[in-house]
Design a protein around this motif. Structure first.
Motif, PDB file in Angstrom:
ATOM      1  N   GLN A  16       0.824  -1.213   0.000  1.00  0.00           N
ATOM      2  CA  GLN A  16       0.000   0.000   0.000  1.00  0.00           C
ATOM      3  C   GLN A  16       0.859   1.265   0.000  1.00  0.00           C
ATOM      4  OE1 GLN A  16      -3.359   0.237  -0.459  1.00  0.00           O
ATOM      5  NE2 GLN A  16      -3.032  -1.911  -0.933  1.00  0.00           N
ATOM      6  N   ILE A  17       1.972   1.236   0.742  1.00  0.00           N
ATOM      7  CA  ILE A  17       2.886   2.378   0.755  1.00  0.00           C
ATOM      8  C   ILE A  17       3.447   2.597  -0.647  1.00  0.00           C
ATOM      9  CG2 ILE A  17       5.106   3.212   1.621  1.00  0.00           C
ATOM     10  CD1 ILE A  17       4.420   1.749   4.270  1.00  0.00           C
ATOM     11  N   ALA A  18       3.873   1.523  -1.302  1.00  0.00           N
ATOM     12  CA  ALA A  18       4.448   1.629  -2.648  1.00  0.00           C
ATOM     13  C   ALA A  18       3.431   2.180  -3.643  1.00  0.00           C
ATOM     14  CB  ALA A  18       4.966   0.269  -3.102  1.00  0.00           C
ATOM     15  N   LEU A  19       2.175   1.769  -3.539  1.00  0.00           N
ATOM     16  CA  LEU A  19       1.140   2.279  -4.450  1.00  0.00           C
ATOM     17  C   LEU A  19       0.943   3.785  -4.278  1.00  0.00           C
ATOM     18  CD1 LEU A  19      -1.515  -0.594  -4.183  1.00  0.00           C
ATOM     19  CD2 LEU A  19      -0.149   0.024  -6.217  1.00  0.00           C
ATOM     20  N   THR A  64       8.488   4.564   9.901  1.00  0.00           N
ATOM     21  CA  THR A  64       7.550   4.939   8.852  1.00  0.00           C
ATOM     22  C   THR A  64       6.191   5.049   9.528  1.00  0.00           C
ATOM     23  OG1 THR A  64       8.829   3.703   7.216  1.00  0.00           O
ATOM     24  CG2 THR A  64       6.580   4.328   6.599  1.00  0.00           C
ATOM     25  N   ILE A  65       5.661   6.261   9.549  1.00  0.00           N
ATOM     26  CA  ILE A  65       4.401   6.541  10.238  1.00  0.00           C
ATOM     27  C   ILE A  65       3.294   6.642   9.196  1.00  0.00           C
ATOM     28  CG2 ILE A  65       3.172   8.141  11.762  1.00  0.00           C
ATOM     29  CD1 ILE A  65       6.074   9.082  12.649  1.00  0.00           C
ATOM     30  N   PHE A  76       1.795   8.945   4.474  1.00  0.00           N
ATOM     31  CA  PHE A  76       2.863   8.370   5.277  1.00  0.00           C
ATOM     32  C   PHE A  76       4.074   9.285   5.276  1.00  0.00           C
ATOM     33  CE2 PHE A  76       3.966   6.829   1.073  1.00  0.00           C
ATOM     34  CZ  PHE A  76       5.352   6.869   1.055  1.00  0.00           C
ATOM     35  N   VAL A  77       4.887   9.116   6.302  1.00  0.00           N
ATOM     36  CA  VAL A  77       6.171   9.806   6.388  1.00  0.00           C
ATOM     37  C   VAL A  77       7.197   8.788   6.884  1.00  0.00           C
ATOM     38  CG1 VAL A  77       5.781  10.672   8.761  1.00  0.00           C
ATOM     39  CG2 VAL A  77       7.385  11.866   7.243  1.00  0.00           C
ATOM     40  N   HIS A  78       8.391   8.853   6.314  1.00  0.00           N
ATOM     41  CA  HIS A  78       9.479   7.960   6.712  1.00  0.00           C
ATOM     42  C   HIS A  78      10.624   8.820   7.238  1.00  0.00           C
ATOM     43  CE1 HIS A  78      12.080   4.431   6.699  1.00  0.00           C
ATOM     44  NE2 HIS A  78      13.014   5.221   6.197  1.00  0.00           N
ATOM     45  N   LEU A  94       7.523  11.959   2.443  1.00  0.00           N
ATOM     46  CA  LEU A  94       6.247  12.385   3.016  1.00  0.00           C
ATOM     47  C   LEU A  94       5.297  12.494   1.829  1.00  0.00           C
ATOM     48  CD1 LEU A  94       5.571  15.188   5.610  1.00  0.00           C
ATOM     49  CD2 LEU A  94       3.953  14.536   3.872  1.00  0.00           C
ATOM     50  N   HIS A  95       4.312  11.611   1.801  1.00  0.00           N
ATOM     51  CA  HIS A  95       3.355  11.586   0.697  1.00  0.00           C
ATOM     52  C   HIS A  95       1.944  11.466   1.255  1.00  0.00           C
ATOM     53  CE1 HIS A  95       6.484  11.123  -2.350  1.00  0.00           C
ATOM     54  NE2 HIS A  95       7.066  10.285  -1.501  1.00  0.00           N
TER      55      HIS A  95
END
Length: 188
Positions: A16-19, A64-65, A76-78, A94-95
């Motif tokens: 999901q993060i990658a998408l 990664t939050i 999310f933010v890493h 941060l996206h």
């Protein structure tokens, strides 16, 4: 609208993060990254990157939050703690889901990144890199006190040197003290 829920990512969140990450790059990095890459391999590359990153995380060196609403990832933010001796902890990504821009999710994620730095890093400094062409992101970071400190070439994956007169440039934006960022976000 249901409230946001924040939590640290797990290895099974990589897809999901990658998408979300790939969608963000496709929308904001056209002209810096090759269209053939953005329309092709970016999803697979980011899926592999996030799978590796989340599987290798020790919970002390990075976090990664995730921001979720109704069980769906909306941002999310890493953060990589103590990444640089001078600049401090790196906000590496941060996206926010495109349909959720300008709803405060990015602000809340940035505040949580700052708090994570204060809680877990040895120093309070924080920085990030943003592509020179991404003026909306630059403006967002300026609003929350980031200072532009330098630029450097960023060899992009799938980059197209014919665009932007060669390799795109990234701008380092920094906060010498994440406490200040956290306080300025609290007052918004």
């Amino acid at each position: 609208m249901n409230p946001l829920r924040f939590r640290s990512a797990r290895a099974d969140d990589a897809e999901q993060i990658a998408l979300l990450h790939a969608d963000s790059w496709r929308r904001h990095y056209r002209g810096a990254y090759a269209d053939s890459y953005l329309d092709g391999d970016v999803g697979d590359d980011l899926r592999a990157r996030w799978s590796t990153r989340l599987a290798a995380s020790t919970d002390t060196d990075t976090d990664t939050i995730l921001a979720e609403r109704d069980g769906q990832l909306v941002g999310f933010v890493h953060v990589a703690f103590d990444d640089d001796p001078k600049w401090g902890s790196l906000v590496d990504n941060l996206h926010v889901l495109h349909s959720q821009h300008r709803t405060g999710i990015g602000t809340q994620l940035l505040a949580r990144a700052a708090q994570a730095v204060l809680d877990r890093a040895t120093g309070n400094a924080m920085y990030l890199w943003v592509l020179q062409q991404n003026t909306a992101a630059q403006q967002f970071y300026h609003v929350y006190g980031a200072t532009y400190v330098e630029s450097a070439p960023v060899p992009p994956p799938g980059g197209d040197p014919a665009r932007l007169n060669g390799t795109p440039h990234g701008l380092r934006m920094a906060w010498p003290d994440a406490t200040r960022l956290s306080q300025s976000v609290d007052n918004q």
